[in-house]
Enzyme design. Structure first.
Site, mmCIF file in Angstrom:
data_model
loop_
_atom_site.group_PDB
_atom_site.id
_atom_site.type_symbol
_atom_site.label_atom_id
_atom_site.label_comp_id
_atom_site.label_asym_id
_atom_site.label_seq_id
_atom_site.Cartn_x
_atom_site.Cartn_y
_atom_site.Cartn_z
ATOM 1 N N LYS A 202 0.844 -1.187 0.000
ATOM 2 C CA LYS A 202 0.000 0.000 0.000
ATOM 3 C C LYS A 202 0.879 1.236 0.000
ATOM 4 O O LYS A 202 1.705 1.431 0.894
ATOM 5 C CB LYS A 202 -0.914 0.001 1.219
ATOM 6 C CG LYS A 202 -1.822 1.225 1.271
ATOM 7 C CD LYS A 202 -2.832 1.158 2.395
ATOM 8 C CE LYS A 202 -3.685 2.406 2.409
ATOM 9 N NZ LYS A 202 -4.689 2.383 3.484
ATOM 10 N N ARG A 212 -11.011 9.688 1.651
ATOM 11 C CA ARG A 212 -10.927 10.324 2.975
ATOM 12 C C ARG A 212 -12.108 11.267 3.173
ATOM 13 O O ARG A 212 -12.582 11.433 4.292
ATOM 14 C CB ARG A 212 -9.570 11.022 3.143
ATOM 15 C CG ARG A 212 -8.435 9.988 3.224
ATOM 16 C CD ARG A 212 -7.046 10.612 3.362
ATOM 17 N NE ARG A 212 -6.009 9.595 3.169
ATOM 18 C CZ ARG A 212 -4.727 9.860 2.970
ATOM 19 N NH1 ARG A 212 -4.305 11.113 2.944
ATOM 20 N NH2 ARG A 212 -3.860 8.875 2.805
ATOM 21 N N LYS A 225 0.895 10.059 5.589
ATOM 22 C CA LYS A 225 1.057 8.661 6.017
ATOM 23 C C LYS A 225 2.382 8.062 5.527
ATOM 24 O O LYS A 225 2.532 6.849 5.416
ATOM 25 C CB LYS A 225 -0.146 7.848 5.540
ATOM 26 C CG LYS A 225 -1.486 8.373 6.091
ATOM 27 C CD LYS A 225 -2.649 7.409 5.862
ATOM 28 C CE LYS A 225 -3.926 7.940 6.540
ATOM 29 N NZ LYS A 225 -5.061 6.981 6.432
ATOM 30 N N LYS A 256 -2.078 -1.463 -3.921
ATOM 31 C CA LYS A 256 -2.963 -0.311 -3.839
ATOM 32 C C LYS A 256 -2.166 0.984 -3.860
ATOM 33 O O LYS A 256 -1.179 1.087 -3.128
ATOM 34 C CB LYS A 256 -3.752 -0.415 -2.529
ATOM 35 C CG LYS A 256 -4.685 0.725 -2.256
ATOM 36 C CD LYS A 256 -5.255 0.593 -0.874
ATOM 37 C CE LYS A 256 -6.122 1.788 -0.602
ATOM 38 N NZ LYS A 256 -6.608 1.840 0.744
ATOM 39 N N SER A 282 -10.290 5.430 -4.849
ATOM 40 C CA SER A 282 -11.248 6.525 -5.025
ATOM 41 C C SER A 282 -10.797 7.555 -6.059
ATOM 42 O O SER A 282 -11.604 8.010 -6.864
ATOM 43 C CB SER A 282 -11.491 7.194 -3.681
ATOM 44 O OG SER A 282 -10.274 7.643 -3.111
ATOM 45 N N TYR A 321 -15.183 0.594 -7.075
ATOM 46 C CA TYR A 321 -16.483 1.249 -6.854
ATOM 47 C C TYR A 321 -17.404 1.041 -8.046
ATOM 48 O O TYR A 321 -18.595 1.299 -7.955
ATOM 49 C CB TYR A 321 -16.265 2.741 -6.567
ATOM 50 C CG TYR A 321 -15.374 2.939 -5.357
ATOM 51 C CD1 TYR A 321 -15.877 2.763 -4.069
ATOM 52 C CD2 TYR A 321 -14.020 3.223 -5.489
ATOM 53 C CE1 TYR A 321 -15.055 2.888 -2.956
ATOM 54 C CE2 TYR A 321 -13.186 3.353 -4.387
ATOM 55 C CZ TYR A 321 -13.711 3.183 -3.124
ATOM 56 O OH TYR A 321 -12.897 3.293 -2.027
HETATM 57 C C1 PBG Z 1 -7.505 3.645 5.374
HETATM 58 C C2 PBG Z 1 -7.855 3.306 3.976
HETATM 59 C C3 PBG Z 1 -7.675 4.163 2.893
HETATM 60 C C4 PBG Z 1 -8.239 3.533 1.792
HETATM 61 C C5 PBG Z 1 -8.718 2.291 2.213
HETATM 62 N N1 PBG Z 1 -8.452 2.153 3.560
HETATM 63 C C6 PBG Z 1 -7.129 5.540 2.838
HETATM 64 C C7 PBG Z 1 -5.845 5.847 3.454
HETATM 65 O O1 PBG Z 1 -4.971 5.014 3.659
HETATM 66 O O2 PBG Z 1 -5.700 7.024 3.769
HETATM 67 C C8 PBG Z 1 -8.307 4.148 0.436
HETATM 68 C C9 PBG Z 1 -9.344 3.657 -0.501
HETATM 69 C C10 PBG Z 1 -9.627 4.545 -1.657
HETATM 70 O O3 PBG Z 1 -8.980 5.596 -1.860
HETATM 71 O O4 PBG Z 1 -10.544 4.205 -2.415
HETATM 72 N N2 PBG Z 1 -6.883 2.745 6.140
#
Ligand code: PBG
Length: 332
Positions: A202, A212, A225, A256, A282, A321
């Site tokens: 990730k 978010r 992060k 991801k 997203s 989605y």
């Molecule tokens: C948080 C989490 C995130 C997503 C899934 N779980 C965002 C992040 O790490 O800030 C992102 C999913 C998306 O953007 O569709 N643990």
């Protein structure tokens, strides 16, 4: 294996592209409804369906509406629904205790779906961000996102989700050693059938912005992060994280975001040959929808093409989605 091709005109590659019948005969990959995991957003209340402005077509649903959505997804043949809670800001604390409450939003939605639509698998997310006053996936102590205490909390959260009936647990927190800790705790609590789909590779990505917003974490997040998610410049590091999580007991692994990281998907599949998933996040979804809404691209075609890319890159499935829309397209 080295590709070979006869010289022209012995080979005329266009022969095999001339009709749809021939094209379908030589097609190398296929997208199926079986490949889809549908991420959905849950909120409190009843009878509520609330659009997410930065993700056109995506809605936050109250638990009763999530159950209806799960029914529709199962009827379309979608095998997995993945829950993300939009938590009331008043429930966000420093100790994140709501994360392992047996009747938090996510756990209530899991129970309701498992009761009404037992044939769909429920996946849940393990990370503290929906419950954290700082918006981070782990505990923040003096500005540092601390690892080991976060893992203890995440383990409690995972066990509570398994108890609520989750079939697949998706740790998205990127703390070190969490997969092993969760696997041990799940075994000890009698949840030996619960699957772990690790968000192993990730990245610290700007593509998560609209998500978010959807879970109400944008306002809460202080800083970034980068001390736990992977640097987008790195590739070998992602393979090490995948290997580590497999060694700690992950059943499946995820890359991801998706489309900007297809090279990682391919390397993971070629290196490990394990069930490999990508998350079309997203921001990827929002870009496609925004361009389609402006009439700049054909949204339906780009949707299918963008998802086919994951199959070509070696993925066994995709969190998207678009899941219901693409399932309808596939089912005709
Ligand atoms: C948080 C989490 C995130 C997503 C899934 N779980 C965002 C992040 O790490 O800030 C992102 C999913 C998306 O953007 O569709 N643990």
């Amino acid at each position: 294996m080295k590709p070979t091709i006869a010289p022209f005109p012995l080979a005329r590659p266009r022969r095999s592209r001339r009709t749809e019948a021939i094209r379908s005969l030589v097609r190398e990959n296929a997208l199926s409804v079986n490949d889809l995991i549908w991420p959905v957003f849950v909120r409190d209340g009843e009878g509520i369906e609330e659009p997410v402005p930065s993700m056109p077509g995506v809605i936050r649903r109250s638990v009763d509406k999530i159950v209806e959505a799960a029914r529709e997804a199962a009827d379309l043949g979608i095998p997995v629904i993945c829950l993300f809670p939009y938590t009331d800001p008043s429930l966000k604390t420093e100790d994140c205790a709501e994360a392992w409450s047996p009747d938090n939003l996510s756990n209530r939605a899991t129970g309701a779906i498992k009761q009404a639509v037992p044939e769909i698998a429920v996946m849940t997310d393990v990370a503290l961000d929906p419950y954290n006053i700082n918006g981070h996936d782990g505990y923040v102590v003096d500005g540092e996102i601390v690892n080991d205490p976060s893992v203890e909390a995440l383990v409690k959260m995972a066990v509570a989700q398994a108890e609520a009936g989750a079939d697949i647990i998706g740790p998205s927190d990127m703390m070190d050693s969490r997969i092993g800790a969760m696997r041990q705790a799940l075994e000890a609590a009698g949840h030996q059938h619960t699957l772990l789909l690790s968000y192993a590779a990730k990245y610290a990505s700007a593509f998560y912005g609209p998500f978010r917003d959807a879970v109400g974490a944008s306002g809460a997040l202080k800083g970034d992060k980068k001390t736990y998610q992977i640097d987008p410049a790195n590739s070998n590091e992602a393979l090490r994280m995948i290997e580590r999580d497999l060694n700690e007991g992950a059943d499946m692994v995820m890359v991801k975001p998706g489309m900007p990281y297809l090279d990682i998907c391919r390397r993971v599949k070629d290196t490990f040959g394990v069930p490999t998933y990508a998350y079309q996040v997203s921001g990827e979804y929002a870009m496609i929808q925004a361009a389609a809404q402006n009439g700049w691209i054909d949204g339906d075609k780009v949707m299918v093409e963008s998802l086919m890319a994951f199959k070509r890159a070696g993925c066994d499935g995709i969190l998207t989605y678009f899941a219901p829309a693409v399932a309808k397209a596939i089912n005709g």
